[in-house]
Motif scaffolding. Structure first.
Motif, mmCIF file in Angstrom:
data_model
loop_
_atom_site.group_PDB
_atom_site.id
_atom_site.type_symbol
_atom_site.label_atom_id
_atom_site.label_comp_id
_atom_site.label_asym_id
_atom_site.label_seq_id
_atom_site.Cartn_x
_atom_site.Cartn_y
_atom_site.Cartn_z
ATOM 1 N N LEU A 238 33.878 4.129 -45.775
ATOM 2 C CA LEU A 238 34.922 5.040 -46.158
ATOM 3 C C LEU A 238 35.477 5.117 -47.589
ATOM 4 N N LYS A 239 35.336 3.941 -48.296
ATOM 5 C CA LYS A 239 35.961 4.114 -49.505
ATOM 6 C C LYS A 239 34.924 5.112 -50.425
ATOM 7 N N SER A 240 33.664 4.993 -50.125
ATOM 8 C CA SER A 240 32.731 5.467 -50.929
ATOM 9 C C SER A 240 32.650 7.318 -50.687
ATOM 10 N N SER A 241 33.211 7.530 -49.598
ATOM 11 C CA SER A 241 33.061 9.095 -48.884
ATOM 12 C C SER A 241 34.374 9.794 -48.989
ATOM 13 N N THR A 242 35.298 8.979 -49.279
ATOM 14 C CA THR A 242 36.667 9.479 -49.513
ATOM 15 C C THR A 242 37.420 9.372 -50.654
ATOM 16 N N THR A 243 38.407 9.872 -51.123
ATOM 17 C CA THR A 243 39.309 9.651 -52.269
ATOM 18 C C THR A 243 40.325 8.304 -51.911
ATOM 19 N N SER A 244 40.856 7.785 -52.957
ATOM 20 C CA SER A 244 41.445 6.768 -52.784
ATOM 21 C C SER A 244 42.688 6.916 -51.839
ATOM 22 N N GLY A 245 43.366 8.191 -51.836
ATOM 23 C CA GLY A 245 44.441 8.499 -51.166
ATOM 24 C C GLY A 245 44.124 8.618 -49.630
ATOM 25 N N GLN A 246 42.938 9.175 -49.466
ATOM 26 C CA GLN A 246 42.308 9.379 -47.933
ATOM 27 C C GLN A 246 42.136 7.950 -47.509
ATOM 28 N N TYR A 247 41.498 7.042 -48.264
ATOM 29 C CA TYR A 247 41.248 5.890 -47.698
ATOM 30 C C TYR A 247 42.546 4.987 -47.418
ATOM 31 N N ALA A 248 43.686 5.185 -48.235
ATOM 32 C CA ALA A 248 44.914 4.672 -48.097
ATOM 33 C C ALA A 248 45.637 5.108 -46.637
ATOM 34 N N ALA A 249 45.299 6.315 -46.452
ATOM 35 C CA ALA A 249 45.905 6.916 -45.352
ATOM 36 C C ALA A 249 45.175 6.439 -44.018
ATOM 37 N N TRP A 250 43.713 6.126 -44.123
ATOM 38 C CA TRP A 250 43.332 5.792 -42.785
ATOM 39 C C TRP A 250 43.670 4.223 -42.838
ATOM 40 N N SER A 251 43.648 3.418 -43.805
ATOM 41 C CA SER A 251 44.238 2.048 -43.561
ATOM 42 C C SER A 251 45.576 1.964 -43.036
ATOM 43 N N PHE A 252 46.588 2.862 -43.395
ATOM 44 C CA PHE A 252 47.843 2.957 -43.121
ATOM 45 C C PHE A 252 47.722 3.109 -41.607
ATOM 46 N N LEU A 253 46.865 4.160 -40.970
ATOM 47 C CA LEU A 253 46.900 4.439 -39.640
ATOM 48 C C LEU A 253 46.357 3.410 -38.908
ATOM 49 N N ALA A 254 45.129 2.550 -39.424
ATOM 50 C CA ALA A 254 44.645 1.459 -38.772
ATOM 51 C C ALA A 254 45.684 0.250 -38.458
ATOM 52 N N LYS A 255 46.457 0.197 -39.615
ATOM 53 C CA LYS A 255 47.702 -1.032 -39.405
ATOM 54 C C LYS A 255 48.868 -0.529 -38.431
ATOM 55 N N VAL A 256 48.959 0.771 -38.458
ATOM 56 C CA VAL A 256 50.154 1.004 -37.517
ATOM 57 C C VAL A 256 49.658 0.996 -35.857
ATOM 58 N N ILE A 257 48.372 1.398 -35.998
ATOM 59 C CA ILE A 257 47.559 1.373 -34.540
ATOM 60 C C ILE A 257 47.657 -0.270 -33.964
ATOM 61 N N THR A 258 47.196 -0.993 -34.826
ATOM 62 C CA THR A 258 46.943 -2.280 -34.608
ATOM 63 C C THR A 258 48.537 -3.104 -34.322
ATOM 64 N N ALA A 259 49.663 -2.996 -35.357
ATOM 65 C CA ALA A 259 50.932 -3.311 -35.074
ATOM 66 C C ALA A 259 51.522 -2.969 -33.828
ATOM 67 N N SER A 260 51.487 -1.521 -33.470
ATOM 68 C CA SER A 260 51.743 -1.080 -32.261
ATOM 69 C C SER A 260 51.468 -1.596 -30.905
ATOM 70 N N LEU A 261 50.116 -1.850 -30.874
ATOM 71 C CA LEU A 261 49.539 -2.356 -29.547
ATOM 72 C C LEU A 261 49.416 -3.841 -29.470
ATOM 73 N N SER A 262 49.537 -4.495 -30.569
ATOM 74 C CA SER A 262 49.553 -5.906 -30.482
ATOM 75 C C SER A 262 50.747 -6.540 -29.465
ATOM 76 N N PRO A 263 51.974 -6.167 -29.461
ATOM 77 C CA PRO A 263 52.823 -6.760 -28.594
ATOM 78 C C PRO A 263 52.534 -6.593 -26.885
ATOM 79 N N LEU A 264 51.462 -5.545 -26.903
ATOM 80 C CA LEU A 264 51.090 -5.507 -25.388
ATOM 81 C C LEU A 264 50.137 -6.391 -24.819
ATOM 82 N N PHE A 265 49.527 -7.302 -25.853
ATOM 83 C CA PHE A 265 48.237 -8.425 -25.860
ATOM 84 C C PHE A 265 48.777 -9.683 -26.114
ATOM 85 N N PHE A 266 49.800 -9.910 -27.016
ATOM 86 C CA PHE A 266 50.129 -11.105 -27.670
ATOM 87 C C PHE A 266 51.583 -11.359 -27.562
#
Length: 296
Positions: A238-266
């Motif tokens: 992903l880093k090699s195929s996108t700009t640093s801004g695009q990668y940062a956006a995907w990383s932010f989305l991954a963290k939001v999804i993970t943090a939002s769903l985690s209280p349902l399981f832990f």
């Protein structure tokens, strides 16, 4: 926000979520709190799979001179600190709390750029970093599940993450790819963690682990090693195929999804002030993504 490379980005988010949840399950639910063994296992699996992929021609690794490899070893030491301290912290802290503290590592990189390298930093970026810092500092004060050891290791983790990013910015030989760096990190981590497992007491203490011979422990450990490897590959891709801004956006989305769903399981208990800190951190990272994309 428009995100490019949807297939690769969504795969990255999926592996990020699955890897984080699997690690949390092993560390907190099964309570396998022997980081030299757990992280040593993960890096061993990652190193073997990366070596096999290299030999089969699926990935390209071009290790350079011995002097360049030796010059990268300080980063490998920091990498071991990242995974060791991160394992310690994640075993004690809820995933949203862990990610909020981890985000504060940007304070180190931004401070280095501004005060050491004397780079021009926009007011918006300064504000975003301040949001991350305020959230991380205030969170322990309002956390109803406050664990001093968990926050201590989270602090060590964020320092290592920030230092690793600074070192990565300073050390940029053109012939040294991300996979080269990761390969050296894996090899160094396996050697160091294996050597430290006995002095740390993990080697023999793990023999008393109650789920040592249970299928769910074995399957979870295998899954953690495989997921960590595939997350690393998708991160590099992903880093090699996108700009640093695009990668940062995907990383932010991954963290939001993970943090939002985690209280349902832990298990996680939170009050309004704790949630406010999590939201402030999210806003700060969103602003940081915006500055990365716009170059401001």
């Amino acid at each position: 926000m428009y995100l490019k490379r949807p297939a690769g980005g969504l795969a990255f988010c999926l592996f990020y979520l699955a890897s984080c949840f699997t690690n949390k399950y092993v560390l907190s639910v099964l309570k396998f709190t022997y980081p030299t063994l757990f992280q040593g296992w993960q890096t061993l699996v990652g190193g073997i799979l990366l070596h096999i992929s290299w030999k089969l021609g699926w990935v390209e690794i071009s290790l350079c001179s011995r002097s360049e490899i030796l010059s990268w070893l300080p980063a490998s030491v920091l990498f071991v600190g990242i995974i060791y301290a991160g394992s310690r912290a994640l075993s004690r802290l809820p995933i949203p709390v862990f990610l909020t503290v981890q985000n504060a590592a940007e304070v180190i990189t931004c401070g280095f750029q501004k005060f050491v390298q004397k780079e021009q930093t926009s007011h918006l970026k300064v504000c975003s970093v301040l949001f991350l810092l305020v959230a991380a500092v205030c969170l322990p004060l309002f956390d109803t599940q406050f664990d001093p050891n968990g926050y201590f290791w989270a602090l060590v983790h964020l320092i290592c993450v920030g230092a690793y990013k600074v070192f990565h910015k300073l050390w940029k030989p053109s012939s040294f790819s991300e996979l080269d760096q990761q390969y050296i990190n894996y090899v160094f981590s396996v050697v160091l963690l294996a050597s430290a497992s006995h002095p740390a007491g993990d080697l023999f203490s793990a023999l008393d682990f109650p789920f040592l011979y249970f299928y769910r422990f074995h399957s979870s450990c295998c899954a953690s090693g495989l997921l960590g490897f595939f997350l690393m590959l998708h991160t590099v891709k992903l880093k090699s195929s996108t700009t640093s801004g695009q990668y940062a956006a995907w990383s932010f989305l991954a963290k939001v999804i993970t943090a939002s769903l985690s209280p349902l399981f832990f298990v996680m208990t939170a009050n309004a002030l704790t949630i406010s800190c999590l939201v402030i951190s999210g806003v700060g990272e969103a602003l940081l993504v915006y500055t990365e994309r716009t170059g401001t």
